[in-house]
Design a protein around this motif. Structure first.
Motif, PDB file in Angstrom:
ATOM      1  N   LYS A   3       0.973  -1.099  -0.005  1.00 29.90           N
ATOM      2  CA  LYS A   3       0.018  -0.015   0.075  1.00 29.90           C
ATOM      3  C   LYS A   3       1.019   1.304   0.111  1.00 29.90           C
ATOM      4  N   THR A   4       1.170   1.744  -1.077  1.00 28.31           N
ATOM      5  CA  THR A   4       2.272   2.912  -1.301  1.00 28.31           C
ATOM      6  C   THR A   4       1.650   3.955  -1.823  1.00 28.31           C
ATOM      7  N   SER A 136      -4.865   7.648   1.569  1.00 28.68           N
ATOM      8  CA  SER A 136      -3.540   6.672   1.914  1.00 28.68           C
ATOM      9  C   SER A 136      -3.824   5.533   2.325  1.00 28.68           C
ATOM     10  N   TYR A 137      -4.804   5.380   3.291  1.00 28.61           N
ATOM     11  CA  TYR A 137      -5.026   3.930   3.574  1.00 28.61           C
ATOM     12  C   TYR A 137      -6.242   3.254   2.708  1.00 28.61           C
ATOM     13  N   MET A 150     -11.169  -0.504   7.893  1.00 34.44           N
ATOM     14  CA  MET A 150     -10.515  -1.721   7.549  1.00 34.44           C
ATOM     15  C   MET A 150      -9.120  -1.300   6.734  1.00 34.44           C
ATOM     16  N   GLY A 151      -9.319  -0.120   5.692  1.00 37.45           N
ATOM     17  CA  GLY A 151      -7.929   0.288   5.157  1.00 37.45           C
ATOM     18  C   GLY A 151      -7.056   0.726   6.042  1.00 37.45           C
ATOM     19  N   PHE A 152      -7.058   1.135   7.362  1.00 42.56           N
ATOM     20  CA  PHE A 152      -6.428   1.721   8.152  1.00 42.56           C
ATOM     21  C   PHE A 152      -5.679   0.483   8.753  1.00 42.56           C
ATOM     22  N   THR A 175      -8.339  -5.420   0.899  1.00 43.26           N
ATOM     23  CA  THR A 175      -9.840  -5.161   0.959  1.00 43.26           C
ATOM     24  C   THR A 175     -10.250  -4.092   1.791  1.00 43.26           C
ATOM     25  N   TYR A 176     -11.398  -3.525   1.695  1.00 37.23           N
ATOM     26  CA  TYR A 176     -11.808  -2.616   2.808  1.00 37.23           C
ATOM     27  C   TYR A 176     -13.036  -2.728   3.402  1.00 37.23           C
TER      28      TYR A 176
END
Length: 272
Positions: A3-4, A136-137, A150-152, A175-176
């Protein structure tokens, strides 16, 4: 790291200023976003202004105030050097060195490092769940429908696992969705249901993922377990608030009574 997207949030294409010939709407929105995020931590700075992509007199004044507050030359211009200072909290969250001898320690310490840099969402164009932290997340996604808890969690897992040369996607896919992770947990027998956790708290470990259950196959919120004390867990979670909402606006350190809530736990042990 997988995750960049955050790296794109650290750059602007060219210096931005009032009536600038190279002004770029997206870059100006980035600048305005960070000026507002700075104002949240420094209410007396006078850097809060509309986020509309227009470098008008209000934005220029906010920039001048930011420069004065930080003892910088007061030019009213945001070049890459000034923008790097504005966006430094994001860079620190994703790139600071993290201590830890085990993956569980790395996950907890990575989450703590993000927390101390004050991730917070913004409201842009009447849309909640927006801004550089959310993008970003969420790999560039944002907006009212993009709940980012969930992204976090996955950003933290990714960052911590990468330190050990591991890929978090061997444990769960990108996944989110809380439901996706909960379902995979059931399939892989990695999900401890709340009834079991209540009677056997030793199954809960720091670094595991908690999933707040709405129904047995519907989970509405998630976060990282950082500690367990008796009937409570300490957590770091995104998209929450002081009331524990699943659609709040910040990353927070919270305390939850898992014996009074329907909280399931996803074990990261296979990745350890």
């Amino acid at each position: 790291m997988q995750k960049t997207f955050y790296k794109k949030e650290l750059l602007i294409k060219s210096p931005q200023k009032r009536k600038g010939t190279d002004n770029n709407k997206k870059d100006i929105e980035k600048i305005q976003s960070w000026l507002n995020l700075f104002a949240m931590q420094n209410p007396s700075s006078g850097t809060a202004a509309s986020i509309d992509g227009d470098f008008g007199p209000a934005t220029e004044k906010a920039v001048l105030n930011y420069q004065k507050f930080n003892a910088l030359p007061q030019t009213g211009i945001v070049d890459q050097a000034v923008f790097a200072l504005l966006s430094a909290p994001l860079k620190k969250a994703f790139e600071d060195a993290i201590a830890g001898n085990t993956l569980r320690e790395l996950i907890v310490n990575t989450a703590k490092n993000h927390l101390k840099n004050h991730p917070f969402e913004l409201v842009i164009k009447n849309q909640s769940n927006t801004g550089p932290w959310v993008r970003s997340y969420m790999d560039g996604n944002e907006g009212t429908d993009w709940f980012w808890c969930m992204g976090f969690v996955q950003a933290i897992l990714d960052q911590a696992a990468s330190i050990q040369g591991k890929n978090f996607k061997t444990l769960i896919p990108l996944t989110y969705s809380c439901d996706t992770v909960g379902t995979i947990g059931l399939q892989k027998k990695l999900l401890t249901r709340y009834q079991t956790a209540r009677t056997n708290p030793s199954l809960i470990k720091p670094g595991d993922i908690f999933l707040l259950q709405k129904t047995p196959n519907d989970w509405v919120h998630t976060g990282i377990v950082t500690a367990i004390h008796g009937d409570i867990i300490e957590t770091i979670e995104g998209n929450t608030n002081s009331d524990g909402s699943h659609n709040g606006n910040a990353v927070m350190n919270r305390i939850r009574n898992f014996k009074q809530s329907k909280i399931d736990f996803f074990s990261i042990e296979p990745l350890v």
